[in-house]
Write a protein that holds these residues in place. Structure first.
Motif, PDB file in Angstrom:
ATOM      1  N   LEU A  46       0.820  -1.211   0.000  1.00  0.00           N
ATOM      2  CA  LEU A  46       0.000   0.000   0.000  1.00  0.00           C
ATOM      3  C   LEU A  46       0.853   1.260   0.000  1.00  0.00           C
ATOM      4  N   ASP A  47       1.947   1.262   0.768  1.00  0.00           N
ATOM      5  CA  ASP A  47       2.831   2.427   0.805  1.00  0.00           C
ATOM      6  C   ASP A  47       3.363   2.743  -0.590  1.00  0.00           C
ATOM      7  N   GLY A  48       3.895   1.706  -1.275  1.00  0.00           N
ATOM      8  CA  GLY A  48       4.432   1.909  -2.614  1.00  0.00           C
ATOM      9  C   GLY A  48       3.352   2.284  -3.607  1.00  0.00           C
ATOM     10  N   LEU A  49       2.202   1.619  -3.506  1.00  0.00           N
ATOM     11  CA  LEU A  49       1.080   1.885  -4.406  1.00  0.00           C
ATOM     12  C   LEU A  49       0.609   3.326  -4.285  1.00  0.00           C
ATOM     13  N   ASP A  50       0.467   3.803  -3.062  1.00  0.00           N
ATOM     14  CA  ASP A  50      -0.062   5.144  -2.821  1.00  0.00           C
ATOM     15  C   ASP A  50       0.866   6.213  -3.389  1.00  0.00           C
ATOM     16  N   VAL A  51       2.156   6.086  -3.106  1.00  0.00           N
ATOM     17  CA  VAL A  51       3.111   7.109  -3.551  1.00  0.00           C
ATOM     18  C   VAL A  51       3.132   7.208  -5.071  1.00  0.00           C
ATOM     19  N   SER A  52       3.215   6.066  -5.757  1.00  0.00           N
ATOM     20  CA  SER A  52       3.353   6.108  -7.215  1.00  0.00           C
ATOM     21  C   SER A  52       2.046   6.508  -7.896  1.00  0.00           C
ATOM     22  N   MET A  53       0.894   6.050  -7.383  1.00  0.00           N
ATOM     23  CA  MET A  53      -0.391   6.417  -8.007  1.00  0.00           C
ATOM     24  C   MET A  53      -0.628   7.915  -7.938  1.00  0.00           C
ATOM     25  N   VAL A  54      -0.397   8.501  -6.777  1.00  0.00           N
ATOM     26  CA  VAL A  54      -0.654   9.931  -6.615  1.00  0.00           C
ATOM     27  C   VAL A  54       0.285  10.750  -7.488  1.00  0.00           C
ATOM     28  N   GLY A  55       1.534  10.304  -7.628  1.00  0.00           N
ATOM     29  CA  GLY A  55       2.474  11.023  -8.485  1.00  0.00           C
ATOM     30  C   GLY A  55       1.992  11.099  -9.918  1.00  0.00           C
ATOM     31  N   VAL A  56       1.424  10.007 -10.425  1.00  0.00           N
ATOM     32  CA  VAL A  56       0.913   9.983 -11.794  1.00  0.00           C
ATOM     33  C   VAL A  56      -0.315  10.885 -11.939  1.00  0.00           C
ATOM     34  N   ALA A  57      -1.102  11.014 -10.853  1.00  0.00           N
ATOM     35  CA  ALA A  57      -2.376  11.757 -10.931  1.00  0.00           C
ATOM     36  C   ALA A  57      -2.226  13.259 -10.747  1.00  0.00           C
ATOM     37  N   ASN A 159      15.380 -14.001   6.882  1.00  0.00           N
ATOM     38  CA  ASN A 159      15.849 -13.640   5.547  1.00  0.00           C
ATOM     39  C   ASN A 159      14.820 -13.998   4.486  1.00  0.00           C
ATOM     40  N   ARG A 160      14.167 -15.169   4.654  1.00  0.00           N
ATOM     41  CA  ARG A 160      13.125 -15.561   3.712  1.00  0.00           C
ATOM     42  C   ARG A 160      11.947 -14.580   3.788  1.00  0.00           C
ATOM     43  N   ALA A 161      11.552 -14.225   5.003  1.00  0.00           N
ATOM     44  CA  ALA A 161      10.437 -13.292   5.162  1.00  0.00           C
ATOM     45  C   ALA A 161      10.771 -11.932   4.559  1.00  0.00           C
ATOM     46  N   LEU A 162      12.007 -11.465   4.752  1.00  0.00           N
ATOM     47  CA  LEU A 162      12.409 -10.179   4.200  1.00  0.00           C
ATOM     48  C   LEU A 162      12.426 -10.201   2.680  1.00  0.00           C
ATOM     49  N   SER A 163      12.788 -11.334   2.096  1.00  0.00           N
ATOM     50  CA  SER A 163      12.809 -11.409   0.633  1.00  0.00           C
ATOM     51  C   SER A 163      11.383 -11.328   0.076  1.00  0.00           C
ATOM     52  N   VAL A 164      10.418 -11.969   0.742  1.00  0.00           N
ATOM     53  CA  VAL A 164       9.017 -11.857   0.328  1.00  0.00           C
ATOM     54  C   VAL A 164       8.527 -10.423   0.525  1.00  0.00           C
ATOM     55  N   PHE A 165       8.907  -9.825   1.650  1.00  0.00           N
ATOM     56  CA  PHE A 165       8.561  -8.444   1.975  1.00  0.00           C
ATOM     57  C   PHE A 165       9.016  -7.503   0.864  1.00  0.00           C
ATOM     58  N   SER A 166      10.232  -7.729   0.356  1.00  0.00           N
ATOM     59  CA  SER A 166      10.796  -6.875  -0.697  1.00  0.00           C
ATOM     60  C   SER A 166       9.994  -6.966  -1.979  1.00  0.00           C
ATOM     61  N   VAL A 167       9.518  -8.168  -2.300  1.00  0.00           N
ATOM     62  CA  VAL A 167       8.728  -8.349  -3.522  1.00  0.00           C
ATOM     63  C   VAL A 167       7.506  -7.455  -3.502  1.00  0.00           C
ATOM     64  N   PHE A 168       6.824  -7.394  -2.370  1.00  0.00           N
ATOM     65  CA  PHE A 168       5.594  -6.612  -2.283  1.00  0.00           C
ATOM     66  C   PHE A 168       5.883  -5.114  -2.337  1.00  0.00           C
ATOM     67  N   GLY A 169       7.015  -4.686  -1.771  1.00  0.00           N
ATOM     68  CA  GLY A 169       7.370  -3.282  -1.861  1.00  0.00           C
ATOM     69  C   GLY A 169       7.575  -2.853  -3.303  1.00  0.00           C
ATOM     70  N   ALA A 170       8.358  -3.641  -4.052  1.00  0.00           N
ATOM     71  CA  ALA A 170       8.615  -3.318  -5.454  1.00  0.00           C
ATOM     72  C   ALA A 170       7.347  -3.442  -6.289  1.00  0.00           C
ATOM     73  N   SER A 171       6.548  -4.472  -6.005  1.00  0.00           N
ATOM     74  CA  SER A 171       5.316  -4.677  -6.764  1.00  0.00           C
ATOM     75  C   SER A 171       4.334  -3.535  -6.540  1.00  0.00           C
ATOM     76  N   GLY A 172       4.272  -3.035  -5.305  1.00  0.00           N
ATOM     77  CA  GLY A 172       3.367  -1.925  -5.012  1.00  0.00           C
ATOM     78  C   GLY A 172       3.727  -0.693  -5.800  1.00  0.00           C
ATOM     79  N   TYR A 173       5.016  -0.370  -5.834  1.00  0.00           N
ATOM     80  CA  TYR A 173       5.432   0.839  -6.550  1.00  0.00           C
ATOM     81  C   TYR A 173       5.215   0.677  -8.053  1.00  0.00           C
ATOM     82  N   SER A 174       5.605  -0.483  -8.592  1.00  0.00           N
ATOM     83  CA  SER A 174       5.446  -0.707 -10.031  1.00  0.00           C
ATOM     84  C   SER A 174       3.975  -0.749 -10.415  1.00  0.00           C
TER      85      SER A 174
END
Length: 497
Positions: A46-57, A159-174
């Motif tokens: 949600l953090d990544g999604l919110d920042v990038s969506m508002v920037g485009v709008a 480390n496994r949890a952090l790697s999954v965590f990272s995927v969602f951060g990047a996916s949210g922004y993209s």
């Protein structure tokens, strides 16, 4: 090794999430444990999604509400101000008052501010809701990371949890870049309203899934430290985001810098004299923690600033639509999304240091490649695509490794502090570097099809990435201590079948 092959042994926190009746040596990752990770990942998404969506709008918002370019800037900067200015306090507050409690309250505020932002018709109220959302995110982001690091024991599980965590951060922004382009074509208000049901879902799931925790026993509350830290950080971030418009030599800018410095120096003096300070300054003497914080500044500062330059160039210079631009920059997010799941396993085997070097190397090569091949007008296949793939590799290698290194070896009572510190470094550092990049690209104007006026900004970005590479490479060559993978402590040992 998959998460289902890992078992948690001896951890009381993990025990509370494991299936009933499982012995200490055979407790597998349970649905509830996956549920906790899912809630935390959804909030980061949600953090990544919110920042990038508002920037485009922003252009559509300005047109409908009659906002000037200066006012539109504060729709972004209002969020950055609350987010970067209070994140360290947010992380420490979670330690002191309870992570679950702080997380749920802040998430509820985030959802309410999102809803209000989609309904208001005043530019001033919209900016106010953005500040409130940034403030709420300043508490949810470090608290989510500290819940993760205290729920999953240090080592392979974390480390496994952090790697999954990272995927969602990047996916949210993209996803936000693309979704923002699509939603803006329907109406910009949807970019504010879409996060509401997702935040409510995370709130309900978090209430039932996240285990209750005890606040840290600190022996008292450091009110003076909280006031000076919050005031100093808010003023410092405000100065950084407003200086490009006002001017770095303007009296108000200089006065803000001086006052922010006085408040932060006072904070350090107060913390040194207290038996139970809000922030234990000794954490800043841990070499791996310091390198992790410098690395996140290099990663976030260079990547976000380069994306800012490319957004201006592609949309204002070459006339690309928001959706076309989002698709053009998407390969970086795809590399992160597909590569990050493997990072936990690699960090377990090789430690964090080699991947920080790999991250900074990939970033540096990406920027150097862009500068070397861009010419007057960069082509997509030759210049932009390879650059985005290299930057995606840099982000994919770096994010999980930085978060793991920033929190490893830190006591559970200070995980919120460590999480808030590294995320504050990333946000404030990125804001400062972006301010510098903005200042050196003042010669660029709308309609510039020549990449030349944007090159000074890319030069700054390249220098930041190379500095991050050197800071991580030199200790590795000298044989640093504390970077090799460490076996889990006996009371959190992981048993593999």
């Amino acid at each position: 090794m998959s998460p289902t092959d890992e078992t948690l042994a001896g951890s009381s926190r993990a025990n509370s999430l494991a299936s009933p009746g499982a012995s200490a040596a055979t407790q597998h990752w349970t649905p509830r444990l996956w549920g906790v990770l899912g809630v935390l990942c959804l909030v980061l998404f949600l953090d990544g999604l919110d920042v990038s969506m508002v920037g485009v709008a922003l252009p559509s918002i300005g047109h409908e509400l009659g906002l000037s370019a200066t006012s539109l800037q504060w729709i972004v900067n209002g969020y950055v101000l609350g987010y970067g200015g209070l994140m360290m306090l947010g992380g420490r507050t979670a330690d002191l008052l309870g992570r679950r409690r702080v997380f749920l309250i802040a998430l509820a505020v985030f959802a309410a501010a999102s809803l209000l932002g989609g309904l208001v018709d005043s530019g001033g109220l919209l900016i106010a809701t953005r500040f409130i959302k940034g403030l709420a995110a300043a508490f949810t982001a470090p608290t989510a990371l500290s819940i993760l690091t205290t729920t999953f024991p240090e080592g392979p599980a974390r480390n496994r949890a952090l790697s999954v965590f990272s995927v969602f951060g990047a996916s949210g922004y993209s996803s936000g870049l693309i979704l923002g382009g699509l939603l803006t074509s329907v109406g910009w208000r949807w970019t504010f309203l879409i996060p509401v049901p997702l935040a409510v879902l995370a709130l309900i799931a978090g209430y039932f899934l996240i285990p209750r925790d005890r606040p840290a026993d600190t022996g008292g509350h450091d009110l003076a430290g909280a006031v000076t830290l919050s005031g100093g950080m808010l003023l410092a971030v405000y100065t950084v985001v407003s200086a490009p418009e006002r001017g770095w030599t303007a009296p108000l800018t200089i006065g803000s810098i001086v006052l922010a410095a006085i408040l932060l120096i006072t904070f350090v003096i107060v913390e040194k004299r207290l038996e139970h300070p809000l922030v234990r300054l000794g954490i800043l003497r841990v070499p791996t923690v310091v390198r992790a914080n410098i690395s996140i500044i290099a990663l976030m500062g260079s990547y976000m600033s380069f994306q800012f330059v490319m957004t201006l160039y592609l949309q204002d210079g070459l006339g690309w639509s928001a959706l076309r631009m989002a698709l053009g920059l998407l390969p970086a997010g795809l590399v992160v999304a597909f590569g990050s799941p493997f990072m936990g396993r690699l960090i377990n085997r090789y430690g964090t240091a080699p991947f920080l070097v790999a991250s900074m190397t990939s970033l540096s090569l990406g920027y150097v490649w862009f500068l070397a091949t861009a010419g007057t007008t960069p082509g997509y296949a030759l210049t932009i695509l390879p650059t985005m793939l290299l930057l995606g590799g840099g982000f994919g290698f770096g994010f999980s490794a930085i978060m793991a290194q920033a929190t490893e070896g830190i006591d559970d009572s200070e995980q919120g502090l460590a999480s808030g510190l590294v995320q504050t470094s990333g946000q404030v550092g990125a804001a400062f570097i972006l301010a510098v990049v903005t200042a050196v690209t003042t010669g660029a104007t709308a309609g510039d099809t020549d990449i030349g006026p944007f090159r000074p900004g890319v030069n700054v970005v390249t220098g930041v990435a190379i500095a991050g590479l050197l800071i991580n490479l030199i200790p590795l060559l000298l044989g640093p201590r504390g970077n090799a993978p460490k076996p889990p402590t006996p009371n959190r040992q992981l048993v593999h079948h």
